[in-house]
Each structure stands twice: as structure tokens, then as C-alpha cells.
Design a protein around this motif. Sequence first.
Motif, PDB file in Angstrom:
ATOM      1  N   SER A  18      -5.472  -7.259  -0.318  1.00  0.00           N
ATOM      2  CA  SER A  18      -5.893  -5.865  -0.248  1.00  0.00           C
ATOM      3  C   SER A  18      -4.691  -4.925  -0.224  1.00  0.00           C
ATOM      4  N   ILE A  19      -3.720  -5.228   0.602  1.00  0.00           N
ATOM      5  CA  ILE A  19      -2.505  -4.416   0.658  1.00  0.00           C
ATOM      6  C   ILE A  19      -1.722  -4.561  -0.643  1.00  0.00           C
ATOM      7  N   GLY A  20      -1.737  -5.749  -1.235  1.00  0.00           N
ATOM      8  CA  GLY A  20      -1.053  -5.968  -2.510  1.00  0.00           C
ATOM      9  C   GLY A  20      -1.627  -5.137  -3.638  1.00  0.00           C
ATOM     10  N   VAL A  21      -2.941  -4.980  -3.676  1.00  0.00           N
ATOM     11  CA  VAL A  21      -3.577  -4.145  -4.702  1.00  0.00           C
ATOM     12  C   VAL A  21      -3.136  -2.694  -4.530  1.00  0.00           C
ATOM     13  N   PHE A  22      -3.077  -2.225  -3.293  1.00  0.00           N
ATOM     14  CA  PHE A  22      -2.632  -0.852  -3.060  1.00  0.00           C
ATOM     15  C   PHE A  22      -1.179  -0.665  -3.494  1.00  0.00           C
ATOM     16  N   ILE A  23      -0.316  -1.581  -3.136  1.00  0.00           N
ATOM     17  CA  ILE A  23       1.098  -1.467  -3.507  1.00  0.00           C
ATOM     18  C   ILE A  23       1.270  -1.545  -5.022  1.00  0.00           C
ATOM     19  N   THR A  67       0.646  14.768 -10.683  1.00  0.00           N
ATOM     20  CA  THR A  67      -0.648  14.676 -11.344  1.00  0.00           C
ATOM     21  C   THR A  67      -1.762  14.621 -10.305  1.00  0.00           C
ATOM     22  N   GLN A  68      -2.760  15.488 -10.438  1.00  0.00           N
ATOM     23  CA  GLN A  68      -3.861  15.522  -9.484  1.00  0.00           C
ATOM     24  C   GLN A  68      -4.673  14.235  -9.505  1.00  0.00           C
ATOM     25  N   HIS A  69      -4.788  13.635 -10.677  1.00  0.00           N
ATOM     26  CA  HIS A  69      -5.566  12.392 -10.794  1.00  0.00           C
ATOM     27  C   HIS A  69      -4.951  11.276  -9.959  1.00  0.00           C
ATOM     28  N   PHE A  70      -3.625  11.166 -10.011  1.00  0.00           N
ATOM     29  CA  PHE A  70      -2.958  10.127  -9.241  1.00  0.00           C
ATOM     30  C   PHE A  70      -3.069  10.392  -7.742  1.00  0.00           C
ATOM     31  N   ASN A  71      -3.013  11.657  -7.339  1.00  0.00           N
ATOM     32  CA  ASN A  71      -3.183  11.987  -5.919  1.00  0.00           C
ATOM     33  C   ASN A  71      -4.577  11.594  -5.439  1.00  0.00           C
ATOM     34  N   LEU A  72      -5.584  11.904  -6.230  1.00  0.00           N
ATOM     35  CA  LEU A  72      -6.954  11.568  -5.855  1.00  0.00           C
ATOM     36  C   LEU A  72      -7.161  10.054  -5.821  1.00  0.00           C
ATOM     37  N   LEU A  73      -6.621   9.351  -6.804  1.00  0.00           N
ATOM     38  CA  LEU A  73      -6.738   7.892  -6.811  1.00  0.00           C
ATOM     39  C   LEU A  73      -5.967   7.243  -5.658  1.00  0.00           C
ATOM     40  N   THR A  74      -4.837   7.830  -5.282  1.00  0.00           N
ATOM     41  CA  THR A  74      -4.073   7.294  -4.157  1.00  0.00           C
ATOM     42  C   THR A  74      -4.867   7.411  -2.858  1.00  0.00           C
ATOM     43  N   ILE A  75      -5.519   8.536  -2.646  1.00  0.00           N
ATOM     44  CA  ILE A  75      -6.351   8.695  -1.451  1.00  0.00           C
ATOM     45  C   ILE A  75      -7.504   7.701  -1.490  1.00  0.00           C
ATOM     46  N   PHE A  77      -7.700   4.761  -3.151  1.00  0.00           N
ATOM     47  CA  PHE A  77      -7.202   3.401  -2.943  1.00  0.00           C
ATOM     48  C   PHE A  77      -6.731   3.189  -1.507  1.00  0.00           C
ATOM     49  N   GLY A  78      -6.192   4.237  -0.882  1.00  0.00           N
ATOM     50  CA  GLY A  78      -5.779   4.123   0.511  1.00  0.00           C
ATOM     51  C   GLY A  78      -6.956   3.859   1.429  1.00  0.00           C
ATOM     52  N   ILE A  79      -8.071   4.523   1.150  1.00  0.00           N
ATOM     53  CA  ILE A  79      -9.261   4.321   1.979  1.00  0.00           C
ATOM     54  C   ILE A  79      -9.902   2.966   1.695  1.00  0.00           C
ATOM     55  N   VAL A  80      -9.979   2.600   0.416  1.00  0.00           N
ATOM     56  CA  VAL A  80     -10.707   1.384   0.037  1.00  0.00           C
ATOM     57  C   VAL A  80      -9.889   0.109   0.263  1.00  0.00           C
ATOM     58  N   ILE A  86      -4.851  -3.156   6.542  1.00  0.00           N
ATOM     59  CA  ILE A  86      -4.118  -2.990   7.800  1.00  0.00           C
ATOM     60  C   ILE A  86      -4.960  -3.480   8.967  1.00  0.00           C
ATOM     61  N   LEU A  87      -6.244  -3.164   8.955  1.00  0.00           N
ATOM     62  CA  LEU A  87      -7.116  -3.642  10.029  1.00  0.00           C
ATOM     63  C   LEU A  87      -7.204  -5.164  10.040  1.00  0.00           C
TER      64      LEU A  87
END
Length: 99
Positions: A18-23, A67-75, A77-80, A86-87
Motif C-alpha cells: 500500500s505504501i509502495g503504491v503511494f510512493i 498541476t491541479q490534477h496531480f494535487n487532487l490525485l495525491t490527496i 492516493f494519500g487517503i486510499v 501507515i495504520l
Amino acid sequence: MAKKQNHIPFLKRPWVSSIGVFILSQIIFITFEVTGWIPNYRDFGGTLFGKITESSIFKDWFTFYETQHFNLLTIFFGIVFLVPGILGAIKNVFSPRST
């Protein structure tokens, strides 16, 4: 009879992937930002995502990329991916281990 301990390799644990996908997504976003290979998305104007990206908290606090798209996707992916990863890591570290 001795109990077999169910040992899971480090890279096969769910929180590591999960953390690997985010990174990995962040590496891809950084590469796209630096090289200019940004996909040609539609504008967000007038949509729900447009209202989210135009909000003051999103413009002031969550400006990781230009880029707004990358900011939205980062948020997203951070939540999902990042929060459950981390939990899961915290649960793994503090769980009692049977010997």
C-alpha cells in the motif's frame, strides 16, 4: 506438537504494498512534472472537482505540484493508500508476537 509460526515475507505484507503504491505514484507524478509529460486532461471548471481544487484550503495547503490534477490525485492516493498503509504498519509493529 510445536506450532508453526506463519511468517509472511516483508515485501508481501499488505501495508508495504500500500505504501509502495503511494510512493510509486509520487515518483511518476514528479517525473511527469519535471519532464513536462503531463497528460492532457479536461479542465475542472464547473464540476465538483473544480470546486474542490478552487477552494482556499486546497490552494493554500495542498499545493504539492503545479498541476491541479496531480494535487487532487495525491490527496486521493494519500487517503486510499497511505493512511491504511501507515495504520497497518503501526498495527504490525505494536502487535504481540507469539514465540
